[in-house]
Design a protein around this motif. Structure first.
Motif, short mmCIF file in Angstrom:
data_model
loop_
_atom_site.label_atom_id
_atom_site.label_comp_id
_atom_site.label_asym_id
_atom_site.label_seq_id
_atom_site.Cartn_x
_atom_site.Cartn_y
_atom_site.Cartn_z
N ASP A 34 76.92 74.57 45.59
CA ASP A 34 76.20 73.38 45.00
C ASP A 34 75.66 72.27 46.17
N GLY A 35 76.07 72.40 47.27
CA GLY A 35 75.42 71.66 48.30
C GLY A 35 76.52 71.44 49.54
N PHE A 36 76.00 70.39 50.39
CA PHE A 36 76.67 70.20 51.72
C PHE A 36 76.14 68.81 52.05
N VAL A 37 76.91 68.20 52.74
CA VAL A 37 76.65 66.87 53.71
C VAL A 37 76.76 66.95 55.21
N TYR A 38 75.80 66.54 55.92
CA TYR A 38 75.91 66.84 57.24
C TYR A 38 75.30 65.64 58.13
N THR A 39 75.57 65.42 59.06
CA THR A 39 74.82 64.48 60.02
C THR A 39 74.01 65.33 60.98
N PRO A 51 67.02 58.68 66.08
CA PRO A 51 67.71 58.42 64.96
C PRO A 51 68.65 59.47 64.38
N ALA A 52 69.92 59.42 63.99
CA ALA A 52 70.58 60.30 63.31
C ALA A 52 70.36 59.96 62.00
N THR A 53 70.69 61.00 61.12
CA THR A 53 70.65 61.02 59.94
C THR A 53 71.62 61.76 58.90
N ARG A 108 68.60 64.55 50.58
CA ARG A 108 68.71 62.82 50.70
C ARG A 108 69.15 62.79 52.24
N GLY A 109 68.19 62.19 52.92
CA GLY A 109 68.24 61.81 54.33
C GLY A 109 68.64 60.39 54.54
N GLU A 110 69.57 59.88 54.91
CA GLU A 110 69.98 58.23 54.84
C GLU A 110 69.92 57.95 56.40
N TYR A 111 69.12 56.89 56.70
CA TYR A 111 68.75 56.18 57.92
C TYR A 111 69.60 54.88 58.00
N VAL A 112 69.98 54.53 59.40
CA VAL A 112 70.75 53.28 59.20
C VAL A 112 69.72 52.18 59.14
N SER A 113 68.47 52.37 59.16
CA SER A 113 67.57 51.27 59.08
C SER A 113 66.13 51.84 58.71
N SER A 114 65.40 50.93 58.18
CA SER A 114 63.91 51.17 57.83
C SER A 114 63.23 51.58 59.01
N ASP A 115 63.42 51.04 60.21
CA ASP A 115 62.62 51.27 61.56
C ASP A 115 63.14 52.92 62.07
#
Length: 172
Positions: A95-100, A115-117, A136-143
């Protein structure tokens, strides 16, 4: 070339959501992300080849790879290497996985200047042999998100997922 379109949107200025439907069963699409032999065949934009790829697909495991530009027509990019490292956080097969996801060097040292994601991959069975892939890639900031977008990440991932579809068509 794909007849499927990748949809993308930005949420809260820090999350990049990518979606695409593949004409392949969910288990097969999932397997393309966990096996080095598959990843070597499709990961990266056109003109690049994966020259190094090790995968330890388990929570806490690492995927380390190198993409090298092999196309002389790509000018200054020709011959350049781009190293990446992913550390798996959660796996819920199929079904899925999560990674940095990190930029790294050949030894796997993280490049803190880029940047890491945190990436959540979701594989949704649509029936009829089709799978929707949602990243879904989440970044620490909009920059941070702007930095990777300015690097051409959207074109790169579109070409990468085109190559994934081609690989799926070869093996199914």
């Amino acid at each position: 070339m794909s007849n499927q379109t990748m949809v993308h949107r930005v949420e809260n200025e820090t999350i990049l959501v990518l979606e695409r439907v593949f004409n392949a069963p969910k288990e097969l699409v999932f397997s393309m992300f966990k096996e080095a032999e598959h990843l070597k065949q499709w990961w990266g934009p056109r003109g690049f080849e994966v020259t190094v790829c090790t995968v330890d697909f388990r929570p806490g495991g690492v995927w380390h790879y190198c993409m090298k530009c092999m196309d002389p027509q790509m000018g200054d990019f020709y011959g350049t290497e781009s190293w990446g490292k992913a550390v798996y956080k959660e796996i819920d097969e199929p079904d899925g996985f999560v990674y940095t996801d990190y930029f790294s060097d050949a030894e796997g040292n993280v490049n803190d200047s880029l940047p890491a994601t945190v990436v959540k991959m979701e594989f949704i069975d649509l029936g009829g042999g089709q799978t929707k892939l949602v990243s879904r890639g989440e970044y620490v900031s909009s920059d941070s998100l702007k930095t990777v977008m300015d690097m051409g990440m959207l074109q790169g991932i579109t070409e990468t997922w085109d190559r994934l579809e081609e690989r799926l068509n070869e093996v199914k």
